[in-house]
Design an enzyme around this catalytic site. Structure first.
Site, PDB file in Angstrom:
ATOM      1  CG  ASN A 154      -7.487  -2.647  -6.005  1.00 53.56           C
ATOM      2  OD1 ASN A 154      -6.556  -3.419  -5.812  1.00 53.56           O
ATOM      3  ND2 ASN A 154      -7.764  -1.681  -5.138  1.00 53.56           N
ATOM      4  CG  ASP A 158      -2.080   0.951   1.103  1.00 52.73           C
ATOM      5  OD1 ASP A 158      -2.284   1.486   0.000  1.00 52.73           O
ATOM      6  OD2 ASP A 158      -2.778   1.171   2.105  1.00 52.73           O
TER       7      ASP A 158
HETATM    8  C1  FPP Z   1      -1.686   0.009  -3.405  1.00 55.72           C
HETATM    9  O1  FPP Z   1      -1.269   1.341  -3.434  1.00 55.72           O
HETATM   10  C2  FPP Z   1      -1.163  -0.759  -4.537  1.00 55.72           C
HETATM   11  C3  FPP Z   1      -1.907  -1.496  -5.416  1.00 55.72           C
HETATM   12  C4  FPP Z   1      -3.371  -1.575  -5.348  1.00 55.72           C
HETATM   13  C5  FPP Z   1      -1.313  -2.225  -6.545  1.00 55.72           C
HETATM   14  C6  FPP Z   1      -0.066  -2.976  -6.271  1.00 55.72           C
HETATM   15  C7  FPP Z   1       0.647  -3.221  -7.545  1.00 55.72           C
HETATM   16  C8  FPP Z   1       1.998  -3.196  -7.736  1.00 55.72           C
HETATM   17  C9  FPP Z   1       2.964  -2.969  -6.658  1.00 55.72           C
HETATM   18  C10 FPP Z   1       2.587  -3.366  -9.078  1.00 55.72           C
HETATM   19  C11 FPP Z   1       2.467  -4.657  -9.774  1.00 55.72           C
HETATM   20  C12 FPP Z   1       2.537  -5.865  -8.968  1.00 55.72           C
HETATM   21  C13 FPP Z   1       3.081  -7.031  -9.356  1.00 55.72           C
HETATM   22  C14 FPP Z   1       2.927  -8.219  -8.494  1.00 55.72           C
HETATM   23  C15 FPP Z   1       3.849  -7.175 -10.603  1.00 55.72           C
HETATM   24  P1  FPP Z   1      -2.366   2.479  -3.567  1.00 55.72           P
HETATM   25  O2  FPP Z   1      -2.516   2.778  -5.025  1.00 55.72           O
HETATM   26  O3  FPP Z   1      -3.620   2.065  -2.892  1.00 55.72           O
HETATM   27  O4  FPP Z   1      -1.685   3.680  -2.825  1.00 55.72           O
HETATM   28  P2  FPP Z   1      -2.412   4.871  -2.014  1.00 55.72           P
HETATM   29  O5  FPP Z   1      -3.081   4.225  -0.834  1.00 55.72           O
HETATM   30  O6  FPP Z   1      -1.263   5.746  -1.606  1.00 55.72           O
HETATM   31  O7  FPP Z   1      -3.361   5.534  -2.944  1.00 55.72           O
END
Ligand code: FPP
Length: 251
Positions: free
Chosen positions: A69, A21
């Site tokens: 998501n 996150d």
């Molecule tokens: C959460 O941060 C992250 C995600 C929902 C996506 C995770 C994906 C990756 C790290 C990249 C690809 C993964 C793989 C396994 C190749 P957020 O967007 O919710 O952050 P925020 O809370 O600051 O908005």
């Protein structure tokens, strides 16, 4: 002494799960669009896998895309799916070389075709690798998984008295993996967000303020060291776990 050096090899968690996150906030703090955070998040995925492999932890589960998501802006969902496809294509040779078995949990049938194709190609190719299982939670939510398990059990016509915790565990998408012993969440949020709800009944939870793209190998080892200092009692008393303990700590 580095956190890696502090790890007790005899007390390793067999399974670490991570709620990645903070990509969006990381991007914002760098004056960039959210997807820039996801791109940089891939480096933290690499670092965590390397750390798990180096420490000798055989299962690593990453919450890469939740069923919730899909509600994000269309461009972000598309970018995340493309990133997943590209990452699998770019990394699969190295994963295979390093003995990584790629696995997936979640409702993968609903993923875009290109994503499913690369994912299943990767899973098939690495199926017999045994060093570490990298389990990607994709279009995953624990309530979806539990509802599905209940449906499977109901359809099987099994009699009520034969339904127990083992049967439920074996009806989940995680049936081939041990329950996580350590769950890490980055970015300062203290929630489990519909992730592995059944499986984390006795899991140690570790929260860090570090945003996911900044989560590196040492941060991973730091979480493992913290885990190793916890007293895991599974409902018993301190004295039962360690007879020399004098005081019963608060549960
Ligand atoms: C959460 O941060 C992250 C995600 C929902 C996506 C995770 C994906 C990756 C790290 C990249 C690809 C993964 C793989 C396994 C190749 P957020 O967007 O919710 O952050 P925020 O809370 O600051 O908005």
């Amino acid at each position: 002494m580095s956190y890696f050096e502090q790890i007790d090899k005899e007390k390793l968690p067999s399974h670490v799960a991570i709620i990645m996150d903070g990509n969006g906030r990381w991007a914002k703090s760098h004056g960039q669009e959210r997807i820039f955070g996801h791109f940089n998040g891939v480096e933290a995925v690499r670092a965590s896998l390397k750390a798990a492999t180096r420490a000798g932890i055989p299962y690593l589960t990453l919450y890469a895309f939740s069923t919730e998501n899909w509600n994000r802006p269309k461009e972000e969902v598309e970018a995340l799916m493309n990133l997943l496809v590209e990452t699998i294509i770019n990394e699969i040779d190295e994963l295979d070389r390093n003995g990584v078995r790629l696995c997936a949990i979640g409702d993968t049938d609903q993923l875009p075709d290109a994503c499913r194709t690369q994912l299943f190609r990767g899973i098939e190719r690495t199926r017999s690798n045994a060093k570490v299982s990298l389990i990607l939670a994709l279009n995953y939510s624990a309530r979806w998984e539990i509802v599905n398990a209940v449906k499977t059990i109901g359809r099987s016509g099994i009699s009520e008295e034969k339904i127990d915790a083992d049967l439920v565990s074996n009806s989940l998408t995680t049936r081939d993996f041990p329950d996580p012993e350590l769950l890490i969440r980055t970015s300062g949020e203290h929630r489990v967000s519909n992730f592995l709800l059944w499986q984390i009944a006795y899991t140690e939870l570790y929260f860090t303020d570090t945003l996911w793209p900044d989560f590196n190998e040492e941060e991973f080892y730091k979480a493992v060291v913290d885990f190793q200092h916890r007293e895991r009692r599974f409902g018993k008393t301190s004295e039962q776990i360690s007879p020399s303990a004098q005081t019963d700590k608060v549960r």
